[in-house]
Enzyme design. Structure first.
Site, PDB file in Angstrom:
ATOM      1  N   HIS A 205      48.619  58.532  53.545  1.00 28.64           N
ATOM      2  CA  HIS A 205      47.786  59.123  53.071  1.00 28.64           C
ATOM      3  C   HIS A 205      48.179  60.877  52.850  1.00 28.64           C
ATOM      4  CE1 HIS A 205      47.005  60.408  57.185  1.00 28.64           C
ATOM      5  NE2 HIS A 205      46.509  61.544  56.673  1.00 28.64           N
TER       6      HIS A 205
HETATM    7  C1  UD1 Z   1      42.570  65.131  55.659  1.00 26.11           C
HETATM    8  C2  UD1 Z   1      43.461  66.144  56.404  1.00 26.11           C
HETATM    9  C3  UD1 Z   1      44.671  65.486  56.851  1.00 26.11           C
HETATM   10  C4  UD1 Z   1      44.287  64.237  57.793  1.00 26.11           C
HETATM   11  C5  UD1 Z   1      43.524  63.270  57.010  1.00 26.11           C
HETATM   12  C6  UD1 Z   1      43.063  62.223  58.028  1.00 26.11           C
HETATM   13  C7  UD1 Z   1      43.283  68.344  55.491  1.00 26.11           C
HETATM   14  C8  UD1 Z   1      44.067  69.237  54.820  1.00 26.11           C
HETATM   15  N1  UD1 Z   1      43.792  66.871  55.523  1.00 26.11           N
HETATM   16  O1  UD1 Z   1      43.410  64.464  54.623  1.00 26.11           O
HETATM   17  O2  UD1 Z   1      45.280  66.603  57.563  1.00 26.11           O
HETATM   18  O3  UD1 Z   1      45.569  63.689  58.052  1.00 26.11           O
HETATM   19  O4  UD1 Z   1      42.218  63.959  56.576  1.00 26.11           O
HETATM   20  O5  UD1 Z   1      42.508  60.929  57.358  1.00 26.11           O
HETATM   21  O6  UD1 Z   1      42.059  68.640  56.058  1.00 26.11           O
HETATM   22  N2  UD1 Z   1      38.014  60.871  49.920  1.00 26.11           N
HETATM   23  C9  UD1 Z   1      37.016  59.817  49.882  1.00 26.11           C
HETATM   24  N3  UD1 Z   1      36.205  59.530  50.744  1.00 26.11           N
HETATM   25  C10 UD1 Z   1      36.209  60.041  51.936  1.00 26.11           C
HETATM   26  C11 UD1 Z   1      37.302  61.079  52.166  1.00 26.11           C
HETATM   27  C12 UD1 Z   1      38.126  61.419  51.251  1.00 26.11           C
HETATM   28  O7  UD1 Z   1      36.970  58.995  48.680  1.00 26.11           O
HETATM   29  O8  UD1 Z   1      35.265  59.817  52.791  1.00 26.11           O
HETATM   30  C13 UD1 Z   1      38.908  60.992  48.912  1.00 26.11           C
HETATM   31  C14 UD1 Z   1      38.408  62.128  47.869  1.00 26.11           C
HETATM   32  O9  UD1 Z   1      39.176  61.741  46.713  1.00 26.11           O
HETATM   33  C15 UD1 Z   1      39.455  63.290  48.394  1.00 26.11           C
HETATM   34  C16 UD1 Z   1      40.504  62.734  49.144  1.00 26.11           C
HETATM   35  O10 UD1 Z   1      40.261  61.412  49.593  1.00 26.11           O
HETATM   36  O11 UD1 Z   1      39.437  64.210  47.538  1.00 26.11           O
HETATM   37  C17 UD1 Z   1      41.251  63.750  50.153  1.00 26.11           C
HETATM   38  O12 UD1 Z   1      40.274  63.802  51.068  1.00 26.11           O
HETATM   39  P1  UD1 Z   1      40.489  65.044  52.250  1.00 26.11           P
HETATM   40  O13 UD1 Z   1      39.359  65.113  53.254  1.00 26.11           O
HETATM   41  O14 UD1 Z   1      40.554  66.442  51.180  1.00 26.11           O
HETATM   42  O15 UD1 Z   1      42.092  65.120  52.569  1.00 26.11           O
HETATM   43  P2  UD1 Z   1      42.652  63.591  53.298  1.00 26.11           P
HETATM   44  O16 UD1 Z   1      43.833  63.398  52.675  1.00 26.11           O
HETATM   45  O17 UD1 Z   1      41.727  62.827  53.949  1.00 26.11           O
HETATM   46  N1  UDP Z   2      42.544  54.624  61.749  1.00 28.35           N
HETATM   47  C1  UDP Z   2      41.379  53.662  61.636  1.00 28.35           C
HETATM   48  N2  UDP Z   2      41.279  52.922  60.454  1.00 28.35           N
HETATM   49  C2  UDP Z   2      42.235  52.824  59.373  1.00 28.35           C
HETATM   50  C3  UDP Z   2      43.437  53.579  59.546  1.00 28.35           C
HETATM   51  C4  UDP Z   2      43.590  54.668  60.684  1.00 28.35           C
HETATM   52  O1  UDP Z   2      40.706  53.653  62.380  1.00 28.35           O
HETATM   53  O2  UDP Z   2      42.166  52.046  58.552  1.00 28.35           O
HETATM   54  C5  UDP Z   2      42.505  55.345  62.833  1.00 28.35           C
HETATM   55  C6  UDP Z   2      44.055  55.475  63.600  1.00 28.35           C
HETATM   56  O3  UDP Z   2      43.955  54.448  64.776  1.00 28.35           O
HETATM   57  C7  UDP Z   2      44.238  56.551  64.247  1.00 28.35           C
HETATM   58  C8  UDP Z   2      43.819  57.675  63.164  1.00 28.35           C
HETATM   59  O4  UDP Z   2      42.622  56.810  62.478  1.00 28.35           O
HETATM   60  O5  UDP Z   2      43.580  56.894  65.309  1.00 28.35           O
HETATM   61  C9  UDP Z   2      44.731  58.375  62.491  1.00 28.35           C
HETATM   62  O6  UDP Z   2      44.088  58.804  61.288  1.00 28.35           O
HETATM   63  P1  UDP Z   2      44.583  59.380  60.092  1.00 28.35           P
HETATM   64  O7  UDP Z   2      45.852  58.776  59.781  1.00 28.35           O
HETATM   65  O8  UDP Z   2      43.774  59.306  58.826  1.00 28.35           O
HETATM   66  O9  UDP Z   2      44.946  60.931  60.218  1.00 28.35           O
HETATM   67  P2  UDP Z   2      46.135  61.666  60.860  1.00 28.35           P
HETATM   68  O10 UDP Z   2      46.598  61.231  62.287  1.00 28.35           O
HETATM   69  O11 UDP Z   2      47.332  61.616  60.183  1.00 28.35           O
HETATM   70  O12 UDP Z   2      45.628  63.142  60.843  1.00 28.35           O
END
Ligand code: UD1
Ligand code: UDP
Length: 362
Positions: A205
């Protein structure tokens, strides 16, 4: 004492579940839980509150997705209003997302002490939005809860020496607390016709992997071309970009790749426990692989969790297809699991003890 916790993204629900449970056990401290709304899909948000029995947030700021400016800006405006109304003694923020930075900024500007859980981590790559969030949050926090000695050292090198506590990693607490429940309750292996040790679990991601067509294509081509079954619960960002880059049908039609929706925490840790190897660019998943003693292949050139690479549990392969394929085939862990390097599973308890002590000193 009144504590206000700010969460918003998937890993923060998991981390805060540990601390919230400890807070609820103690009478003289209450918690107001604020969800910024950064993550909002049911399987990116609500499923964690249900699975982990986290109390419903007191406020949802519904900021949703957007550019960094829009997302963080909306959080600042709406969060400030809540904080002014609630008047907490302390603000707790977790990890390195935009929700973390917004919580820290609001607290610091209103002269409310900020406690940062998962402080001191560094990738030393300021192009990562998360690195910017980490550095700034640590600089303006009064209490820094580090998960490891490396994190403590990173802070000291930046001249931050006060308010540091190496409490261990709350994600380790979470895993210890929920793993038995996951074994009992999750039927995810059955649902997808999987057997323990007969599949590789993958997540992707990070913006540098999803938003760059070459990188994303290399990664999914490695998945498609390897000789393993790959279970791939895809983040909505990744699905959006796969579709945008015209790569979605390619992966859907791959015989060996099970592209599935993101799953809840119990299902995910069950998938981790059964995996032969884990491939990821996630911060949390790298650690969880280690907690479950599973070799981890990381789709990045750097990691904040350097100890895992040094100790041989994790290999960094970037996005080069051949390197990914070689690691899928050959990477293994050759040593015994030592005592956990991320604490003793009591990080949540220690955090609450320190927070309460902080009030006594004030
Ligand atoms: C965010 C965090 C990242 C973390 C990740 C965990 C920042 C800058 N990034 O990244 O550090 O590792 O969360 O998962 O804060 N979207 C959906 N539905 C949702 C959420 C997101 O469709 O419920 C899609 C949207 O198109 C959105 C994109 O995902 O634009 C990115 O979401 P965003 O929260 O901006 O960043 P993450 O990539 O999730
Ligand atoms: N996780 C989850 N379901 C998924 C993928 C990840 O519950 O489909 C959990 C995973 O066990 C971990 C956390 O989400 O605890 C990690 O989140 P993510 O990878 O989104 O973010 P990051 O840790 O990179 O910020």
């Amino acid at each position: 004492m009144k504590c206000l916790s700010v969460v918003g993204a998937r890993p923060q629900f998991i981390k805060s579940a540990v601390v919230s449970r400890e807070i609820r056990r103690i009478k003289d401290i209450t918690e107001t839980l604020i969800h910024t709304g950064q993550h909002y899909d049911v399987n990116m948000s609500r499923v964690f509150f249900d699975d982990m029995e986290i109390p419903r947030p007191d406020y949802n700021l519904n900021v949703g997705s957007g550019t960094h400016g829009i997302q963080t800006g909306l959080m600042l405006i709406r969060l400030e209003e809540c904080v002014l109304k609630e008047k907490p003694d302390i603000i707790l923020v977790y990890g390195d997302t935009n929700s973390t930075l917004a919580g820290a900024l609001v607290g610091a500007k209103l002269h409310i002490p900020v406690a940062h859980v998962e402080a001191g981590l560094r990738s030393f790559d300021m192009r990562m939005p998360e690195e910017i969030n980490r550095v700034l949050t640590d600089r303006i926090s009064s209490i820094l809860f580090c998960p490891s000695e490396v994190a403590v050292t990173n802070l000291k090198k930046e001249g931050i020496i006060k308010g540091i506590y190496n409490v261990g990693d709350v994600m380790y607490d979470a895993m210890l607390f929920y793993q038995e429940l996951a074994m009992k309750k999750s039927n995810i292996l059955k649902k997808f016709h999987l057997e323990d040790r007969e599949y590789i679990l993958a997540t992707v991601h990070r913006d540098f992997n999803t938003d760059n067509r070459d990188n994303l294509k290399n990664i999914i081509d490695a998945f498609i071309e390897c000789d393993e079954t790959i279970v791939f619960p895809a983040h909505p960002r990744t699905v959006k970009m796969l579709k945008g880059f015209g790569l979605y049908d390619r992966i859907l039609s791959a015989r060996n790749v099970k592209l599935i929706e993101p799953v809840g925490y119990l299902d995910f840790i069950r998938l981790e426990m059964g995996a032969k190897k884990i491939i990821t660019d996630s911060g949390g998943v790298q650690k969880e692989a280690y907690f479950h003693h599973i070799p981890c292949i990381t789709l990045r050139d750097r990691t904040e969790w350097v100890e895992l690479v040094e100790k041989g549990w994790n290999v960094l392969v970037g996005t080069d297809k051949e390197r990914i394929l070689i690691a899928i085939r050959d990477f293994s862990v050759n040593q015994q699991y030592e005592n956990n390097i991320y604490g003793d599973g009591k990080a949540g308890k220690k955090i609450v003890e320190v927070i309460r002590g902080q009030e006594w000193r004030a």
